[in-house]
Design an enzyme around this catalytic site. Structure first.
Site, short mmCIF file in Angstrom:
data_model
loop_
_atom_site.label_atom_id
_atom_site.label_comp_id
_atom_site.label_asym_id
_atom_site.label_seq_id
_atom_site.Cartn_x
_atom_site.Cartn_y
_atom_site.Cartn_z
N ASP A 85 1.08 -1.13 -0.04
CA ASP A 85 -0.05 0.05 0.17
C ASP A 85 0.96 1.05 0.06
OD1 ASP A 85 -2.03 1.72 0.19
OD2 ASP A 85 -2.82 1.11 2.15
N ASP A 92 -3.32 2.35 -6.00
CA ASP A 92 -2.25 2.61 -4.84
C ASP A 92 -2.11 1.27 -3.86
OD1 ASP A 92 -4.35 3.19 -3.31
OD2 ASP A 92 -3.54 4.95 -2.41
N GLU A 93 -2.78 0.22 -4.23
CA GLU A 93 -2.59 -1.07 -3.41
C GLU A 93 -2.95 -2.44 -3.97
OE1 GLU A 93 -5.15 -1.60 0.02
OE2 GLU A 93 -6.53 -0.21 -0.70
#
Length: 394
Positions: A8, A98-99
């Site tokens: 993350d 983003d993860e």
């Protein structure tokens, strides 16, 4: 046995801004003025959170630097990071730009231990993309995500199988997936504050408190029962968008309807681009006291056309008019669910093929070629469309 990494990126939008502008490094940064899309950890230290109104954020952190979002930069950074994920393992499940979850259980003889893999991944993201990323390592997806949350910012945390319950038990109940403010309040009222205290309850007690679905779900998570594998190329179960409307003044019905029109256009365009059709339309509303409601309607037949989706959304919104007048509307959203592949629609009696509308795809083509504002509804002319955050492709 699964060994899963949850990777993350830390305060993604704000971190990209600090990476690209040296003067912002070490300073509190807010991305977005009206509503905070992202806050750097320097700003979070003052109590600022994503989704907070800009005025409230600046009151909490007067020295914050406010910058407009640059979604092209965020998309480029995300693509570079996902290339590193793909170099690490072919089993990658993206959750957002983003993860992601990465299954590295079968790589020990090739790439080393899970911790060694995570160390190399973090170094590669920092060296090749210039961003900090936190990684949680555990036997289940749930626990890997919890571990990364505990390790933030810029950390690495491995939870060995023999230490799973010992790690979980002292954590607050908000660490359990699905436990928000309302559910946490119900548990707190009954003296349940930690994951360990949830684990000590009988399933029937949790069901009595929270209902069958939530009760069994939390009982399983409190014992780290999560058999879900990492799934690659999983398609979305819903497509949605929302718009924060602010709290400075109450909007007129015409202004609210214009916002609804813009959202319907946006989500239907995304649905058609993914060659999906929907059966259910959901409208989400948030009021000035931060309470939320949802309303849904299932269509007679699946569609990707904007007109029936917008008509259903308007009808749902009309039904909430008294609540809006009383409570004031601060956020409006639309979600399309019960999605199917557009190319696999079943024929209806009398077995004549029903072609999906061609007007909307033609307008989509014009917007793709000449820009999103090339063709607009008259009601949207001159109006701010709001931020459109980037998402993983369907």
């Amino acid at each position: 046995m699964f060994v899963i990494l949850h990777a993350d990126l830390d305060s993604f939008y704000a971190s990209v801004e600090q990476r690209d502008e040296p003067r912002l490094r070490g300073r509190p940064v807010l991305v977005g003025g009206g509503v905070v899309l992202a806050a750097s950890y320097e700003a979070k230290a003052h109590g600022v959170q994503s989704g907070m109104g800009g005025r409230q954020a600046r009151e909490l952190c007067p020295q914050a630097v406010v910058v407009p979002p640059r979604f092209e930069a965020y998309v480029a950074a995300s693509k570079a990071v996902f290339e590193i994920f793909a170099d690490t393992t072919p089993l990658v499940e993206g959750l957002s730009i983003d993860e992601a979850f990465l299954d590295v259980g079968g790589l020990r003889h090739v790439s080393g231990s899970p911790v060694e893999i995570a160390v190399r991944l973090r170094a590669a993201v920092r060296d090749r993309v210039g961003l900090a990323i936190t990684v949680g390592v555990a036997r289940t997806k749930f626990l890997a995500k919890v571990a990364s949350g505990v390790a933030k910012p810029d950390g690495l945390l491995y939870v060995p199988p023999e230490g799973e319950l010992g790690f979980l038990e002292p954590l607050p109940v908000r660490r359990l997936w699905g436990v928000g403010r309302v559910t946490a309040g119900k548990l707190h009222e009954r003296g349940v504050f930690t994951v360990g205290e949830v684990a000590q309850l009988e399933p029937g007690a949790l069901v009595a408190m929270l209902g069958p679905a939530s009760g069994h779900h939390l009982y399983a998570l409190a014992h780290n029962h999560d058999p879900r594998p990492v799934v690659t190329r999983r398609r979305r179960r819903s497509i949605g968008g929302q718009r924060a409307l602010g709290t400075r003044r109450r909007l007129s019905p015409a202004e609210i309807d214009a916002t609804l029109v813009g959202l319907a256009d946006r989500v239907c365009r995304r649905m058609r681009k993914a060659r999906r059709v929907c059966r259910t339309v959901i409208v989400r509303l948030r009021f000035e006291d931060f309470s939320r409601i949802t309303r849904s309607h299932t269509l007679l037949r699946a569609t990707w056309e904007t007109a029936p989706v917008l008509a259903a959304a308007r009808a749902l919104l009309d039904g909430t008019a008294p609540l809006i007048r009383e409570g004031g509307l601060t956020l409006l959203g639309i979600s399309l669910t019960n999605l199917e592949d557009a190319d696999a629609l079943q024929l209806e009696l009398p077995f004549a093929a029903k072609h999906l509308g061609t007007l909307d795809p033609a307008l989509d083509g014009i917007r793709e070629k000449f820009g999103a504002q090339a063709v607009q509804r008259a009601v949207l002319l001159g109006k701010d469309p709001g931020w459109i955050p980037p998402m993983l492709p369907d």
